[in-house]
Design a protein around this motif. Sequence first.
Motif, mmCIF file in Angstrom:
data_model
loop_
_atom_site.group_PDB
_atom_site.id
_atom_site.type_symbol
_atom_site.label_atom_id
_atom_site.label_comp_id
_atom_site.label_asym_id
_atom_site.label_seq_id
_atom_site.Cartn_x
_atom_site.Cartn_y
_atom_site.Cartn_z
ATOM 1 N N ALA A 23 0.815 -1.218 0.000
ATOM 2 C CA ALA A 23 0.000 0.000 0.000
ATOM 3 C C ALA A 23 0.845 1.264 0.000
ATOM 4 N N ALA A 24 2.138 1.147 0.324
ATOM 5 C CA ALA A 24 2.998 2.315 0.456
ATOM 6 C C ALA A 24 3.227 2.990 -0.892
ATOM 7 N N GLY A 25 3.418 4.299 -0.837
ATOM 8 C CA GLY A 25 3.715 5.058 -2.046
ATOM 9 C C GLY A 25 2.578 5.982 -2.423
ATOM 10 N N GLU A 26 2.402 6.215 -3.723
ATOM 11 C CA GLU A 26 1.357 7.108 -4.207
ATOM 12 C C GLU A 26 -0.036 6.516 -3.989
ATOM 13 N N VAL A 27 -0.946 7.381 -3.586
ATOM 14 C CA VAL A 27 -2.333 6.969 -3.385
ATOM 15 C C VAL A 27 -3.100 7.281 -4.672
ATOM 16 N N ALA A 28 -2.914 6.444 -5.675
ATOM 17 C CA ALA A 28 -3.588 6.633 -6.956
ATOM 18 C C ALA A 28 -5.047 6.205 -6.836
ATOM 19 N N PRO A 29 -5.965 6.825 -7.579
ATOM 20 C CA PRO A 29 -7.382 6.459 -7.501
ATOM 21 C C PRO A 29 -7.620 4.972 -7.730
ATOM 22 N N GLU A 30 -6.875 4.374 -8.659
ATOM 23 C CA GLU A 30 -7.075 2.949 -8.929
ATOM 24 C C GLU A 30 -6.680 2.077 -7.739
ATOM 25 N N LYS A 31 -5.700 2.529 -6.942
ATOM 26 C CA LYS A 31 -5.322 1.774 -5.751
ATOM 27 C C LYS A 31 -6.400 1.877 -4.671
ATOM 28 N N VAL A 32 -6.993 3.059 -4.531
ATOM 29 C CA VAL A 32 -8.078 3.232 -3.558
ATOM 30 C C VAL A 32 -9.276 2.390 -3.982
ATOM 31 N N LYS A 33 -9.582 2.410 -5.278
ATOM 32 C CA LYS A 33 -10.714 1.625 -5.789
ATOM 33 C C LYS A 33 -10.489 0.141 -5.547
ATOM 34 N N ALA A 34 -9.296 -0.344 -5.843
ATOM 35 C CA ALA A 34 -8.990 -1.761 -5.641
ATOM 36 C C ALA A 34 -9.089 -2.143 -4.167
ATOM 37 N N ALA A 35 -8.660 -1.237 -3.277
ATOM 38 C CA ALA A 35 -8.734 -1.509 -1.839
ATOM 39 C C ALA A 35 -10.187 -1.614 -1.378
ATOM 40 N N VAL A 36 -11.051 -0.719 -1.865
ATOM 41 C CA VAL A 36 -12.469 -0.762 -1.493
ATOM 42 C C VAL A 36 -13.122 -2.034 -2.037
ATOM 43 N N GLU A 37 -12.805 -2.382 -3.271
ATOM 44 C CA GLU A 37 -13.365 -3.600 -3.857
ATOM 45 C C GLU A 37 -12.923 -4.830 -3.077
ATOM 46 N N HIS A 38 -11.666 -4.848 -2.675
ATOM 47 C CA HIS A 38 -11.150 -5.976 -1.897
ATOM 48 C C HIS A 38 -11.860 -6.059 -0.544
ATOM 49 N N TYR A 39 -12.039 -4.915 0.100
ATOM 50 C CA TYR A 39 -12.723 -4.853 1.393
ATOM 51 C C TYR A 39 -14.147 -5.387 1.265
ATOM 52 N N GLN A 40 -14.866 -4.919 0.259
ATOM 53 C CA GLN A 40 -16.252 -5.342 0.085
ATOM 54 C C GLN A 40 -16.364 -6.826 -0.232
ATOM 55 N N ALA A 41 -15.464 -7.310 -1.092
ATOM 56 C CA ALA A 41 -15.496 -8.726 -1.460
ATOM 57 C C ALA A 41 -15.202 -9.605 -0.247
ATOM 58 N N CYS A 42 -14.262 -9.163 0.595
ATOM 59 C CA CYS A 42 -13.900 -9.929 1.784
ATOM 60 C C CYS A 42 -15.087 -10.024 2.740
ATOM 61 N N LEU A 43 -15.752 -8.912 3.000
ATOM 62 C CA LEU A 43 -16.876 -8.928 3.935
ATOM 63 C C LEU A 43 -18.061 -9.720 3.378
ATOM 64 N N ARG A 44 -18.293 -9.604 2.086
ATOM 65 C CA ARG A 44 -19.393 -10.377 1.490
ATOM 66 C C ARG A 44 -19.133 -11.868 1.577
ATOM 67 N N SER A 45 -17.876 -12.254 1.390
ATOM 68 C CA SER A 45 -17.555 -13.687 1.413
ATOM 69 C C SER A 45 -17.806 -14.302 2.784
ATOM 70 N N TYR A 46 -17.768 -13.472 3.831
ATOM 71 C CA TYR A 46 -18.035 -13.968 5.190
ATOM 72 C C TYR A 46 -19.436 -13.598 5.665
ATOM 73 N N GLY A 47 -20.205 -12.960 4.807
ATOM 74 C CA GLY A 47 -21.589 -12.644 5.137
ATOM 75 C C GLY A 47 -21.753 -11.625 6.240
ATOM 76 N N VAL A 48 -20.834 -10.661 6.333
ATOM 77 C CA VAL A 48 -20.923 -9.616 7.362
ATOM 78 C C VAL A 48 -20.929 -8.254 6.689
ATOM 79 N N THR A 49 -21.307 -7.242 7.449
ATOM 80 C CA THR A 49 -21.349 -5.879 6.910
ATOM 81 C C THR A 49 -20.343 -4.942 7.574
ATOM 82 N N GLU A 50 -19.728 -5.393 8.657
ATOM 83 C CA GLU A 50 -18.720 -4.592 9.350
ATOM 84 C C GLU A 50 -17.476 -5.433 9.581
ATOM 85 N N SER A 51 -16.315 -4.798 9.514
ATOM 86 C CA SER A 51 -15.054 -5.543 9.627
ATOM 87 C C SER A 51 -14.872 -6.178 10.994
#
Length: 415
Positions: free
Chosen positions: A69-97
């Motif tokens: 995650a270190a370095g430039e905070v490019a929009p595509e990196k933020v988008k990928a992080a949000v997508e990863h977060y959402q996919a992870c929570l959906r896979s476990y059937g929860v809405t909060e980390s």
Amino acid sequence: MRLFFLEMKRILSSRITQVLMALAILLSAVLAWLPVTYCYSTYTNAQGQEVTLTGLESVAFEKNLQVAAAGEVAPEKVKAAVEHYQACLRSYGVTESYDLPPGVYEREIMPVSPLLHGVKEAFADPETGMAPSIMEIDPDRLDSWYEICEQRIASLMAMEQPGSQAAQKTAMDMYRSVPKPFQVWPGMNTASLDYQNMLGFLMLLFCVVLAAPSFAAGYQSGADDIFRSTRYGRKQLAIVRIGASMCLSSLWFLGCSVVYLVTANSLFGWECVQTSLQMMYSIVSLPGWSIGQLQVFFAGAATLSVLASVSLTMFVSARCRSALSALAVSLLLCLLPTVAVMTMPGQLSTWLATLLPAGGTGIQASFLYAVTDFQFLTAGELAIWTPWAMLAAWVLEIPLFAWLAIRAYDRHQPG
């Protein structure tokens, strides 16, 4: 110059000066180390056991985990992080980390957590300020990440400064000039800067304690009657004493700041100072500084605050007839900005905390907290960001109070 060096020698030969200077150096190193001790991480090992890490081990663990995650905070990196977060929570059937099974957050979410900083804040409702959960955010909107941040600062300033179009415009102009994309280098936290502020407050008190008896002690002991009968015993002596106190205070403060910053940055890692201010505080913070620049700016600004406070203390000392009363009044003035912020309403507390000399390093009011806030001093069509107003006030107050101290001492009548 001979009088100046003699005065410096007199101050430095005092036992209280030596004790306070040694204590200040020790505190500089200890306060730089303390934020590291609060670092805390847990993870589940291959055997399913929970392992707890503290201190430098925790810092190293998280930095290693978040290296991608270190370095430039490019929009595509933020988008990928949000997508990863959402996919992870959906896979476990929860809405909060915090509802994830043990070990999942550390393994799946923590590596991208620096990139998630400020995402909820940026999508806050412009009317209520309420932030959505990350699960409610459409990742496709993050293609325009920095445009969304600009929209957020516009809505935030409309809430913070509803009666001042000038403040809103100034804030927007400042934010547009912030270097983008942001930088993030995991490891350091805001506690390190909070402790730098605490060191500044303690140093302010130390410098005031040394300056308070400068004139009043002579009045009290009667030694001032002898000084006044000498060739350089009035204005010249006042100038020398004020100059010596301010020179010693500035060198002392800057020296302790260097010890603090070298120690803190060495513990957390020097790469952390490249992190954008927005990635550690609010995503819409106004100045375009890195954390390292903030550290240096704060050290310089706090030095001016200390010098203005010492200058005011010398004036108080020249007006009081006992060292104890001079010290009591001076310490009260040091605490006044904090008291004002805690007890007084709105713009009144902002004006007092900004204009009082000790406002640069207070517990509740300081240059650090002003930088990370969105307060403006407004008067009609004029809007000044409070950190700039603070700097201007201290630059004016240093010579003003010094002149008043010289005048008060020169006109003092023994009695």
